[in-house]
Write an enzyme that holds these catalytic residues in place. Structure first.
Site, short mmCIF file in Angstrom:
data_model
loop_
_atom_site.label_atom_id
_atom_site.label_comp_id
_atom_site.label_asym_id
_atom_site.label_seq_id
_atom_site.Cartn_x
_atom_site.Cartn_y
_atom_site.Cartn_z
CE LYS A 1 2.02 2.70 -1.37
NZ LYS A 1 2.42 1.45 -2.26
CE LYS B 1 -4.70 -1.50 -6.08
NZ LYS B 1 -3.20 -1.78 -5.32
CE LYS C 1 -0.63 2.35 -10.18
NZ LYS C 1 0.67 2.64 -9.81
N1 AQP Z 1 -6.21 -2.51 -1.39
C1 AQP Z 1 -5.65 -3.22 -1.59
N2 AQP Z 1 -5.31 -5.24 -0.25
C2 AQP Z 1 -4.65 -5.11 0.04
N3 AQP Z 1 -2.78 -5.35 -0.73
C3 AQP Z 1 -3.16 -4.42 -0.77
N4 AQP Z 1 -1.64 -3.97 -1.72
C4 AQP Z 1 -1.74 -2.89 -2.11
N5 AQP Z 1 -2.55 -2.59 -2.43
C5 AQP Z 1 -4.03 -3.85 -1.82
C6 AQP Z 1 -0.83 -4.99 -2.03
O1 AQP Z 1 -0.15 -4.02 -1.15
C7 AQP Z 1 1.95 -4.30 -1.30
C8 AQP Z 1 2.32 -2.81 -1.59
O2 AQP Z 1 1.83 -2.34 -2.82
P1 AQP Z 1 1.86 -1.29 -3.81
O3 AQP Z 1 3.47 -0.19 -3.05
O4 AQP Z 1 1.53 -1.03 -5.32
O5 AQP Z 1 0.76 -0.13 -2.99
P2 AQP Z 1 -0.60 -0.01 -3.49
O6 AQP Z 1 -1.52 0.78 -2.50
O7 AQP Z 1 -1.52 -0.16 -4.52
O8 AQP Z 1 0.12 2.35 -4.15
P3 AQP Z 1 -0.09 2.64 -5.73
O9 AQP Z 1 0.72 3.53 -5.97
O10 AQP Z 1 -1.84 3.34 -6.03
O11 AQP Z 1 0.38 0.95 -6.68
P4 AQP Z 1 -1.38 0.95 -7.73
O12 AQP Z 1 -2.64 1.96 -8.49
O13 AQP Z 1 -0.58 0.04 -9.43
O14 AQP Z 1 -2.39 0.25 -7.00
C9 AQP Z 1 1.64 -4.92 -2.93
O15 AQP Z 1 1.70 -6.27 -1.57
C10 AQP Z 1 0.36 -4.78 -2.47
O16 AQP Z 1 -0.05 -6.29 -3.35
#
Ligand code: AQP
Length: 339
Positions: free
Chosen positions: A209, A206, A125
């Site tokens: 969001k 990955k 990030k």
């Molecule tokens: N791509 C993914 N595949 C499987 N599991 C995932 N999780 C997130 N992305 C994947 C899981 O979802 C839960 C919530 O995680 P989060 O709020 O960190 O979601 P995110 O999509 O990863 O959101 P952000 O804001 O973009 O954060 P970053 O960039 O840090 O990933 C968790 O259990 C996560 O493992």
């Protein structure tokens, strides 16, 4: 030790406790659903489940005023529609329970600079450019506090969270050995399929969001959009349907989605297909069979439904978290406020 129950007494008297959280940093996507939320819903049946919208974590990247509260309501609405049941789990917002921020500080004192420097989420990030806050560096310590406040046995998460849960275990163990048995040391639970869903347009990245990529499938995307996104998913030119994430990341991602959504093993599922088209059609059908009923329930929920559920959850969460915070303060030896 004060009068708060010790970790051992809770574990022996209750069903296993699960805790997990999600950031209100954008719309819930297929990866969040298959990697985490689907399991959260199932675990409510036979676990003592605690689920949190981690709004303080969302502030680690710059946000406009009001953005996080809108995101919290929206993500709460989706989670209720997906099947979280406030009668069967504790469902709340992190900032509504001040013990999170307080124990977060203690956990910062227990996590070393070197440990936090090794967290790959920070590297990813902070490399995106823009303002890099110190909270982006230290929030894994707050995440440890989130988990430890609930005497958590199991943390159901996607694969990207493996390193952070390991850190939570390390700081809990360090705290317990320095100050005496205070925290339950949690285990992660990562699904065998769907643990790391990749972006459909960039299968080496990955699904996330905060990236807002056209290769992200949102849980509220209309069926036609989902179908189109899956049809356009990046694959490769050799035309062979085979599960091999290293050499065939796009096709393997589709097989992993199919396995997570409909059951089965991705390697076995591959044998049913000789072309990419029918595989993509089956992936779209499997995803829609989960998403359609969620979308219908989402349309029937109001903001007030979410606010009411979260208010109830905050009281239930604080009733668990506050004695654990008191236990930690007591163990460290802070002077209690006189009564
Ligand atoms: N791509 C993914 N595949 C499987 N599991 C995932 N999780 C997130 N992305 C994947 C899981 O979802 C839960 C919530 O995680 P989060 O709020 O960190 O979601 P995110 O999509 O990863 O959101 P952000 O804001 O973009 O954060 P970053 O960039 O840090 O990933 C968790 O259990 C996560 O493992």
């Amino acid at each position: 030790m004060n009068s708060s129950a010790s970790p051992a007494s809770r574990a022996s008297s209750d069903r296993p406790r699960v805790f997990s959280g999600i950031q209100p940093s954008g719309a819930i996507h297929l990866g969040n659903y298959l990697g985490a939320v689907k399991n959260w819903v199932e675990l409510q049946d036979d676990h003592d489940a605690v689920y949190c919208v981690v709004d303080l974590h969302a502030l680690t990247l710059p946000k406009e005023a009001g953005e996080v509260s809108r995101g919290t309501i929206e993500i709460g609405r989706i989670l209720l529609a997906a099947g979280l049941d406030p009668e069967r789990c504790v469902f709340f917002v992190q900032s509504h329970v001040p013990a999170h921020a307080e124990l977060g500080w203690l956990m910062q004192t227990m996590a070393s600079f070197g440990e936090l420097s090794r967290m790959t989420a920070f590297k990813d990030k902070s490399d995106r450019g823009g303002f890099v806050s110190s909270s982006l560096f230290s929030y894994p310590a707050l995440q440890a506090a989130d988990i430890l406040l609930y005497d958590t046995d199991i943390v159901p998460v996607g694969d990207d969270q493996r390193q952070h849960i390991e850190l939570s275990r390390d700081v809990a163990t360090r705290f317990n050995s320095r100050y005496g048995e205070t925290f339950v040391v949690p285990e992660h639970q990562i699904p065998s399929a769907g643990a790391r869903i990749m972006d459909l347009q960039a299968p080496d990245t990955k699904m996330s969001k905060s990236l807002e990529s056209p290769g992200t499938i949102g849980l509220l995307d209309p069926p036609k959009t989902i179908e189109k996104k899956i049809k356009r998913a990046v694959t490769d030119n050799d035309g062979e349907v085979r599960f091999d994430p290293d050499t065939k990341p796009g096709v393997s991602n589709l097989l992993d989605i199919l396995a997570a959504a409909s059951g089965g093993d991705p390697t076995d599922l591959a044998e049913k297909y000789t072309q990419y088209g029918p595989l993509k059609a089956d992936v779209a059908d499997a995803v829609m069979s989960f998403f359609e009923p969620i979308q219908q329930r989402h349309a029937a929920l109001s903001d007030d439904d979410v606010i009411d559920a979260l208010r109830l959850g905050a009281d239930k969460a604080a009733a668990i978290a506050d004695p654990v915070l008191a236990r930690a303060y007591d163990a460290v030896g802070l002077l209690p406020r006189s009564r």
